[in-house]
Structures are given as C-alpha cells and as structure tokens.
Design a protein around this motif. Sequence first.
Motif, PDB file in Angstrom:
ATOM      1  N   UNK A 145       0.825  -1.211   0.000  1.00  0.00           N
ATOM      2  CA  UNK A 145       0.000   0.000   0.000  1.00  0.00           C
ATOM      3  C   UNK A 145       0.860   1.264   0.000  1.00  0.00           C
ATOM      4  N   UNK A 146       1.966   1.215   0.733  1.00  0.00           N
ATOM      5  CA  UNK A 146       2.867   2.353   0.748  1.00  0.00           C
ATOM      6  C   UNK A 146       3.525   2.575  -0.605  1.00  0.00           C
ATOM      7  N   UNK A 147       3.904   1.472  -1.260  1.00  0.00           N
ATOM      8  CA  UNK A 147       4.532   1.598  -2.575  1.00  0.00           C
ATOM      9  C   UNK A 147       3.546   2.067  -3.635  1.00  0.00           C
ATOM     10  N   UNK A 148       2.282   1.697  -3.469  1.00  0.00           N
ATOM     11  CA  UNK A 148       1.257   2.185  -4.396  1.00  0.00           C
ATOM     12  C   UNK A 148       1.168   3.705  -4.345  1.00  0.00           C
ATOM     13  N   UNK A 149       1.270   4.254  -3.141  1.00  0.00           N
ATOM     14  CA  UNK A 149       1.206   5.703  -2.991  1.00  0.00           C
ATOM     15  C   UNK A 149       2.504   6.366  -3.448  1.00  0.00           C
ATOM     16  N   UNK A 150       3.620   5.811  -3.025  1.00  0.00           N
ATOM     17  CA  UNK A 150       4.903   6.432  -3.315  1.00  0.00           C
ATOM     18  C   UNK A 150       5.271   6.365  -4.791  1.00  0.00           C
ATOM     19  N   UNK A 151       4.921   5.248  -5.450  1.00  0.00           N
ATOM     20  CA  UNK A 151       5.344   5.034  -6.834  1.00  0.00           C
ATOM     21  C   UNK A 151       4.181   5.083  -7.827  1.00  0.00           C
ATOM     22  N   UNK A 152       3.055   5.643  -7.385  1.00  0.00           N
ATOM     23  CA  UNK A 152       1.874   5.678  -8.242  1.00  0.00           C
ATOM     24  C   UNK A 152       2.108   6.361  -9.583  1.00  0.00           C
ATOM     25  N   UNK A 153       2.791   7.483  -9.564  1.00  0.00           N
ATOM     26  CA  UNK A 153       3.054   8.220 -10.810  1.00  0.00           C
ATOM     27  C   UNK A 153       3.949   7.410 -11.735  1.00  0.00           C
ATOM     28  N   UNK A 154       4.947   6.770 -11.170  1.00  0.00           N
ATOM     29  CA  UNK A 154       5.871   5.934 -11.947  1.00  0.00           C
ATOM     30  C   UNK A 154       5.138   4.751 -12.575  1.00  0.00           C
ATOM     31  N   UNK A 155       4.244   4.120 -11.799  1.00  0.00           N
ATOM     32  CA  UNK A 155       3.467   2.978 -12.300  1.00  0.00           C
ATOM     33  C   UNK A 155       2.547   3.415 -13.427  1.00  0.00           C
ATOM     34  N   UNK A 156       1.883   4.542 -13.245  1.00  0.00           N
ATOM     35  CA  UNK A 156       0.998   5.074 -14.274  1.00  0.00           C
ATOM     36  C   UNK A 156       1.772   5.355 -15.558  1.00  0.00           C
ATOM     37  N   UNK A 157       2.956   5.916 -15.424  1.00  0.00           N
ATOM     38  CA  UNK A 157       3.774   6.237 -16.595  1.00  0.00           C
ATOM     39  C   UNK A 157       4.192   4.965 -17.336  1.00  0.00           C
ATOM     40  N   UNK A 158       4.527   3.913 -16.584  1.00  0.00           N
ATOM     41  CA  UNK A 158       4.899   2.643 -17.205  1.00  0.00           C
ATOM     42  C   UNK A 158       3.727   2.052 -17.976  1.00  0.00           C
ATOM     43  N   UNK A 159       2.554   2.082 -17.386  1.00  0.00           N
ATOM     44  CA  UNK A 159       1.365   1.552 -18.067  1.00  0.00           C
ATOM     45  C   UNK A 159       1.061   2.353 -19.328  1.00  0.00           C
ATOM     46  N   UNK A 160       1.283   3.640 -19.288  1.00  0.00           N
ATOM     47  CA  UNK A 160       1.075   4.470 -20.470  1.00  0.00           C
ATOM     48  C   UNK A 160       2.093   4.124 -21.566  1.00  0.00           C
ATOM     49  N   UNK A 161       3.328   3.851 -21.171  1.00  0.00           N
ATOM     50  CA  UNK A 161       4.336   3.452 -22.163  1.00  0.00           C
ATOM     51  C   UNK A 161       3.973   2.108 -22.792  1.00  0.00           C
ATOM     52  N   UNK A 162       3.515   1.177 -21.960  1.00  0.00           N
ATOM     53  CA  UNK A 162       3.097  -0.125 -22.488  1.00  0.00           C
ATOM     54  C   UNK A 162       1.962   0.032 -23.489  1.00  0.00           C
ATOM     55  N   UNK A 163       1.006   0.891 -23.140  1.00  0.00           N
ATOM     56  CA  UNK A 163      -0.125   1.146 -24.023  1.00  0.00           C
ATOM     57  C   UNK A 163       0.344   1.747 -25.344  1.00  0.00           C
ATOM     58  N   UNK A 164       1.249   2.697 -25.276  1.00  0.00           N
ATOM     59  CA  UNK A 164       1.749   3.349 -26.486  1.00  0.00           C
ATOM     60  C   UNK A 164       2.506   2.363 -27.367  1.00  0.00           C
ATOM     61  N   UNK A 165       3.284   1.492 -26.760  1.00  0.00           N
ATOM     62  CA  UNK A 165       4.026   0.496 -27.529  1.00  0.00           C
ATOM     63  C   UNK A 165       3.080  -0.491 -28.206  1.00  0.00           C
ATOM     64  N   UNK A 166       2.072  -0.939 -27.465  1.00  0.00           N
ATOM     65  CA  UNK A 166       1.101  -1.872 -28.038  1.00  0.00           C
ATOM     66  C   UNK A 166       0.352  -1.230 -29.202  1.00  0.00           C
ATOM     67  N   UNK A 167       0.006   0.047 -29.032  1.00  0.00           N
ATOM     68  CA  UNK A 167      -0.696   0.764 -30.093  1.00  0.00           C
ATOM     69  C   UNK A 167       0.189   0.912 -31.329  1.00  0.00           C
ATOM     70  N   UNK A 168       1.436   1.276 -31.121  1.00  0.00           N
ATOM     71  CA  UNK A 168       2.354   1.466 -32.241  1.00  0.00           C
ATOM     72  C   UNK A 168       2.623   0.156 -32.974  1.00  0.00           C
ATOM     73  N   UNK A 169       2.612  -0.962 -32.238  1.00  0.00           N
ATOM     74  CA  UNK A 169       2.819  -2.271 -32.851  1.00  0.00           C
ATOM     75  C   UNK A 169       1.555  -2.813 -33.506  1.00  0.00           C
ATOM     76  N   UNK A 170       0.449  -2.090 -33.334  1.00  0.00           N
ATOM     77  CA  UNK A 170      -0.806  -2.528 -33.936  1.00  0.00           C
ATOM     78  C   UNK A 170      -1.456  -3.687 -33.212  1.00  0.00           C
ATOM     79  N   UNK A 171      -1.165  -3.872 -31.921  1.00  0.00           N
ATOM     80  CA  UNK A 171      -1.755  -4.968 -31.163  1.00  0.00           C
ATOM     81  C   UNK A 171      -3.224  -4.652 -30.881  1.00  0.00           C
ATOM     82  N   UNK A 172      -4.055  -5.674 -30.933  1.00  0.00           N
ATOM     83  CA  UNK A 172      -5.496  -5.464 -30.768  1.00  0.00           C
ATOM     84  C   UNK A 172      -6.099  -6.239 -29.609  1.00  0.00           C
ATOM     85  N   UNK A 173      -5.348  -7.108 -28.976  1.00  0.00           N
ATOM     86  CA  UNK A 173      -5.893  -7.876 -27.863  1.00  0.00           C
ATOM     87  C   UNK A 173      -4.812  -8.696 -27.197  1.00  0.00           C
ATOM     88  N   UNK A 174      -5.131  -9.211 -26.025  1.00  0.00           N
ATOM     89  CA  UNK A 174      -4.183 -10.013 -25.250  1.00  0.00           C
ATOM     90  C   UNK A 174      -4.521 -11.500 -25.368  1.00  0.00           C
TER      91      UNK A 174
END
Length: 211
Positions: A150-179
């Motif tokens: 719970x502490x790490x969720x608060x402390x690293x929340x911005x970092x985690x959000x940024x990583x998920x956004x990068x993953x999303x951008x990479x998947x979009x650029x690769x043309x991925x449509x599903x998992x």
Amino acid sequence: MPHLTKSLLAALLAALSFIFVATPVPTSAQDKEISVDAILNDPHAPIGGNPKGDITIVAFLDYNCPFCKQSAPELEKLVKADGRIRLVYKDWPILTPASFHGAQLALAAKHQGKYEQVHHALMAIPGRRIGKDAMTEAVQKSGIDVERLNGDLKQHGTEIQALLQRNLAQADALGLTGTPVYLIGPFKVSGALTYEQFRKAVADAREQGGQ
C-alpha cells in the motif's frame, strides 16, 4: 538508440514458422518510430527468467484475459525448464477497470521484489471479468507485505501510471489489438499458447539468431 524502421518492424512481426501466422503490421504502425530499447529494456518493466538469457520474450498481458490465464503456467514452465529465456512483462490492462487495478498491484509489488509472486496469484484467479475486490484478496493471500504494498502504491503511483502508459503506447504502435501477445525474439505470436508451442517458438527464434 536503435529504432524500428518499416523493414525492421516487419522483421519483428514476421510469420513464425508454419505453426503460427503473424498479423500484418498496419501502415500507420510501420510509420511510427518505436524504440527497440524501450520495448526490450524499460528499466521499470518487471523481468523474469534469466536476465542474461539469449532469447527475450516480451509478454503483453491483462489479468482479466482468459487466454493469458491459460497460457501463463505454460510460459512459466518453459522459462524454468529452458533456463536461457529473459521474460519481460508488459502489463497492458485493456479489458476492464479491474484489470488496471490488478496491474497496479503487481507493479507495486515489484518494489519489494514480489512482482512475479503477485502476477501468478492474479493469473491463477479462475474466470473472467474478475473484480477489484477479488484481485485485492488474491494479492493479500499471496504472502506479500500488504502494508508495504500500500505504501509503494502511494509512493510510486506516478511511476506505475507512466509505465502503463508506455506499455499502451508500444502496443498501439505495434498494432496490437488484444491479449495475450508475445514477442519472441524476432517473432510475434498471440493467443493461448501451449508449452510445446512456446518451446517451438523459442527454438525458431534461436535459429534466427535470437534477440
């Protein structure tokens, strides 16, 4: 830093022997410059298997994806049996809001060295469209330090959000449509692979010189 041009991106997404059929890369995705280093070596992405392995598998996954759940133990079995596979986890929560919650929990657990422990606990939840409460309960029962999580969720929340956004951008650029989607060396495959299919894919990737 190397980038995927049209020709390199096409090679990355080439057909994987007769067992698999690669999806053609949309022109819009080909035209985007994607950093190979960002896909393979994001410093915040969890790494499993052998960090110095001769083959890298990049796994785009969602904790509410039944096909991800089906193939997860098969992939884990191969990584352990092979011993030379570097596994890069790309949490890609696209199915439900609860998927995003699960990804946050798993990535927060990375800060206490327990990403894979939480990852496997979430993948082991049966069924689809698993809610946030069920995911939280599974994580709590996985044996991690919940207070620290719970502490790490608060402390690293911005970092985690940024990583998920990068993953999303990479998947979009690769043309991925599903998992799930797996980049195995120079190849891309999708769907619930069996142990033998994963093994064959890795063998074919090694024949091509690895990645």
